[in-house]
Scaffold this motif. Structure first.
Motif, PDB file in Angstrom:
ATOM      1  N   ARG A 131       0.828  -1.210   0.000  1.00 10.88           N
ATOM      2  CA  ARG A 131       0.000   0.000   0.000  1.00 10.88           C
ATOM      3  C   ARG A 131       0.865   1.263   0.000  1.00 10.88           C
ATOM      4  O   ARG A 131       0.534   2.250  -0.668  1.00 10.88           O
ATOM      5  N   ALA A 132       1.973   1.220   0.737  1.00 11.16           N
ATOM      6  CA  ALA A 132       2.860   2.387   0.834  1.00 11.16           C
ATOM      7  C   ALA A 132       3.465   2.745  -0.526  1.00 11.16           C
ATOM      8  O   ALA A 132       3.832   3.901  -0.763  1.00 11.16           O
ATOM      9  N   LYS A 133       3.546   1.769  -1.428  1.00 10.51           N
ATOM     10  CA  LYS A 133       4.118   2.021  -2.754  1.00 10.51           C
ATOM     11  C   LYS A 133       3.111   2.658  -3.706  1.00 10.51           C
ATOM     12  O   LYS A 133       3.482   3.089  -4.792  1.00 10.51           O
ATOM     13  N   GLY A 134       1.840   2.666  -3.321  1.00  7.28           N
ATOM     14  CA  GLY A 134       0.831   3.356  -4.115  1.00  7.28           C
ATOM     15  C   GLY A 134       0.098   2.473  -5.108  1.00  7.28           C
ATOM     16  O   GLY A 134       0.492   1.340  -5.367  1.00  7.28           O
ATOM     17  N   ASN A 136      -0.210   2.575  -8.331  1.00  8.22           N
ATOM     18  CA  ASN A 136       0.474   2.147  -9.554  1.00  8.22           C
ATOM     19  C   ASN A 136       1.211   0.827  -9.342  1.00  8.22           C
ATOM     20  O   ASN A 136       1.168  -0.069 -10.196  1.00  8.22           O
ATOM     21  N   LYS A 137       1.889   0.695  -8.205  1.00  6.92           N
ATOM     22  CA  LYS A 137       2.631  -0.528  -7.901  1.00  6.92           C
ATOM     23  C   LYS A 137       1.664  -1.688  -7.641  1.00  6.92           C
ATOM     24  O   LYS A 137       1.919  -2.824  -8.076  1.00  6.92           O
ATOM     25  N   ILE A 138       0.566  -1.403  -6.943  1.00 10.67           N
ATOM     26  CA  ILE A 138      -0.420  -2.452  -6.672  1.00 10.67           C
ATOM     27  C   ILE A 138      -0.998  -2.972  -7.986  1.00 10.67           C
ATOM     28  O   ILE A 138      -1.083  -4.188  -8.208  1.00 10.67           O
ATOM     29  N   ALA A 139      -1.368  -2.055  -8.870  1.00 11.21           N
ATOM     30  CA  ALA A 139      -1.924  -2.449 -10.171  1.00 11.21           C
ATOM     31  C   ALA A 139      -0.890  -3.215 -10.998  1.00 11.21           C
ATOM     32  O   ALA A 139      -1.217  -4.197 -11.676  1.00 11.21           O
ATOM     33  N   GLN A 140       0.362  -2.775 -10.923  1.00  8.60           N
ATOM     34  CA  GLN A 140       1.439  -3.461 -11.646  1.00  8.60           C
ATOM     35  C   GLN A 140       1.570  -4.903 -11.159  1.00  8.60           C
ATOM     36  O   GLN A 140       1.747  -5.825 -11.953  1.00  8.60           O
ATOM     37  N   LYS A 141       1.473  -5.105  -9.830  1.00 13.76           N
ATOM     38  CA  LYS A 141       1.574  -6.458  -9.267  1.00 13.76           C
ATOM     39  C   LYS A 141       0.443  -7.354  -9.778  1.00 13.76           C
ATOM     40  O   LYS A 141       0.658  -8.537 -10.052  1.00 13.76           O
ATOM     41  N   VAL A 142      -0.757  -6.790  -9.913  1.00 14.42           N
ATOM     42  CA  VAL A 142      -1.880  -7.569 -10.443  1.00 14.42           C
ATOM     43  C   VAL A 142      -1.565  -8.011 -11.869  1.00 14.42           C
ATOM     44  O   VAL A 142      -1.788  -9.174 -12.241  1.00 14.42           O
ATOM     45  N   GLY A 143      -1.014  -7.089 -12.666  1.00 14.40           N
ATOM     46  CA  GLY A 143      -0.632  -7.419 -14.040  1.00 14.40           C
ATOM     47  C   GLY A 143       0.428  -8.508 -14.091  1.00 14.40           C
ATOM     48  O   GLY A 143       0.331  -9.463 -14.869  1.00 14.40           O
ATOM     49  N   GLU A 144       1.454  -8.377 -13.244  1.00 14.47           N
ATOM     50  CA  GLU A 144       2.537  -9.379 -13.204  1.00 14.47           C
ATOM     51  C   GLU A 144       1.990 -10.749 -12.817  1.00 14.47           C
ATOM     52  O   GLU A 144       2.336 -11.766 -13.434  1.00 14.47           O
ATOM     53  N   GLU A 145       1.145 -10.764 -11.782  1.00 17.48           N
ATOM     54  CA  GLU A 145       0.595 -12.042 -11.320  1.00 17.48           C
ATOM     55  C   GLU A 145      -0.350 -12.644 -12.362  1.00 17.48           C
ATOM     56  O   GLU A 145      -0.425 -13.870 -12.499  1.00 17.48           O
ATOM     57  N   GLY A 146      -1.040 -11.786 -13.126  1.00 17.53           N
ATOM     58  CA  GLY A 146      -1.908 -12.270 -14.195  1.00 17.53           C
ATOM     59  C   GLY A 146      -1.105 -12.995 -15.273  1.00 17.53           C
ATOM     60  O   GLY A 146      -1.480 -14.081 -15.728  1.00 17.53           O
ATOM     61  N   VAL A 147       0.008 -12.395 -15.657  1.00 14.86           N
ATOM     62  CA  VAL A 147       0.881 -13.007 -16.676  1.00 14.86           C
ATOM     63  C   VAL A 147       1.456 -14.321 -16.154  1.00 14.86           C
ATOM     64  O   VAL A 147       1.476 -15.340 -16.861  1.00 14.86           O
ATOM     65  N   LEU A 173      -7.400  -8.473  -4.695  1.00 12.03           N
ATOM     66  CA  LEU A 173      -8.141  -8.041  -3.499  1.00 12.03           C
ATOM     67  C   LEU A 173      -7.526  -6.781  -2.892  1.00 12.03           C
ATOM     68  O   LEU A 173      -8.241  -5.894  -2.429  1.00 12.03           O
ATOM     69  N   VAL A 174      -6.200  -6.713  -2.900  1.00  4.92           N
ATOM     70  CA  VAL A 174      -5.537  -5.501  -2.383  1.00  4.92           C
ATOM     71  C   VAL A 174      -5.881  -4.308  -3.273  1.00  4.92           C
ATOM     72  O   VAL A 174      -6.209  -3.219  -2.772  1.00  4.92           O
ATOM     73  N   LEU A 175      -5.845  -4.502  -4.582  1.00  8.27           N
ATOM     74  CA  LEU A 175      -6.196  -3.421  -5.510  1.00  8.27           C
ATOM     75  C   LEU A 175      -7.652  -3.003  -5.316  1.00  8.27           C
ATOM     76  O   LEU A 175      -7.970  -1.797  -5.329  1.00  8.27           O
ATOM     77  N   MET A 176      -8.531  -3.972  -5.134  1.00 13.33           N
ATOM     78  CA  MET A 176      -9.943  -3.651  -4.901  1.00 13.33           C
ATOM     79  C   MET A 176     -10.101  -2.835  -3.622  1.00 13.33           C
ATOM     80  O   MET A 176     -10.874  -1.872  -3.586  1.00 13.33           O
TER      81      MET A 176
END
Length: 197
Positions: A131-134, A136-147, A173-176
């Protein structure tokens, strides 16, 4: 509400359900006095048949059942109370008196845990570090995990796929939570889409 207390000689069965996980936690009984006390105080109070008196769940343990909603069934002789439980519900120390092999609704429990980390940050928590990374980082992690989930589905073992899919769902869930969107909102949207077909 017009609960028919006469059918059960003054008592009606009450199903207690976790409002977030939808897990059935316990079954108890209420007379009219217990029902009114529950409505007034917002904590579930039963009529204890063994003690022959009103009994507020948690009065000794502190594991109260905070009322979220009360619904009666179609025959008006059974209640369903959705609650926010504090601690274990069962006197045996388990979350439910109908303790199952695993919490089949753990995804809702995980949503609660993530929400708790947001509301009460815990030092060293991965959720709080992310969360502290904001966003953009949370959304990026969702993309990485999706791939990674796609790659595991096409080229790796079932165990690997389960692990990657779990990572994807967790980060989603974190992004949501970051976007203040609940699982119930998603469920309602999917239900609405399904009813249109």
């Amino acid at each position: 509400m017009t609960i028919d207390f006469k059918k059960g000689e003054g008592l009606v069965p009450v199903v207690i359900q976790d409002e977030k996980t939808l897990e059935v936690l316990m079954l108890g009984y209420m007379n009219e006095e217990a029902y009114q006390k529950t409505k007034t105080e917002g904590k579930v109070t039963f009529f204890s048949r063994s003690k022959n008196r009103l009994w507020t769940k948690g009065e000794e343990s502190g594991n109260f059942l905070h009322v979220v909603s009360i619904k009666e069934d179609c025959d008006q002789d059974t209640l369903l109370i959705k609650v926010n439980p504090v601690g274990a519900t069962c006197h045996n120390g388990t979350r439910s008196c109908f303790d199952s092999e695993y919490n089949q609704n753990f995804i809702f429990e995980l949503e609660k845990i993530i929400d708790e980390r947001y509301n009460h940050p815990l030092e060293g928590s991965y959720v709080n570090k992310l969360r502290a990374k904001g966003i953009n980082k949370i959304a990026q992690k969702v993309g990485e995990e999706g791939v990674e989930t796609v790659i595991a589905a096409l080229n790796e073992t079932e165990h690997d796929f389960i692990n990657e899919a779990s990572d994807l769902i967790f980060h989603l869930l974190v992004l949501m939570r970051e976007k203040n969107v609940s699982l119930s909102s998603i469920a309602k949207n999917l239900e609405n889409r399904n009813s249109g077909k």
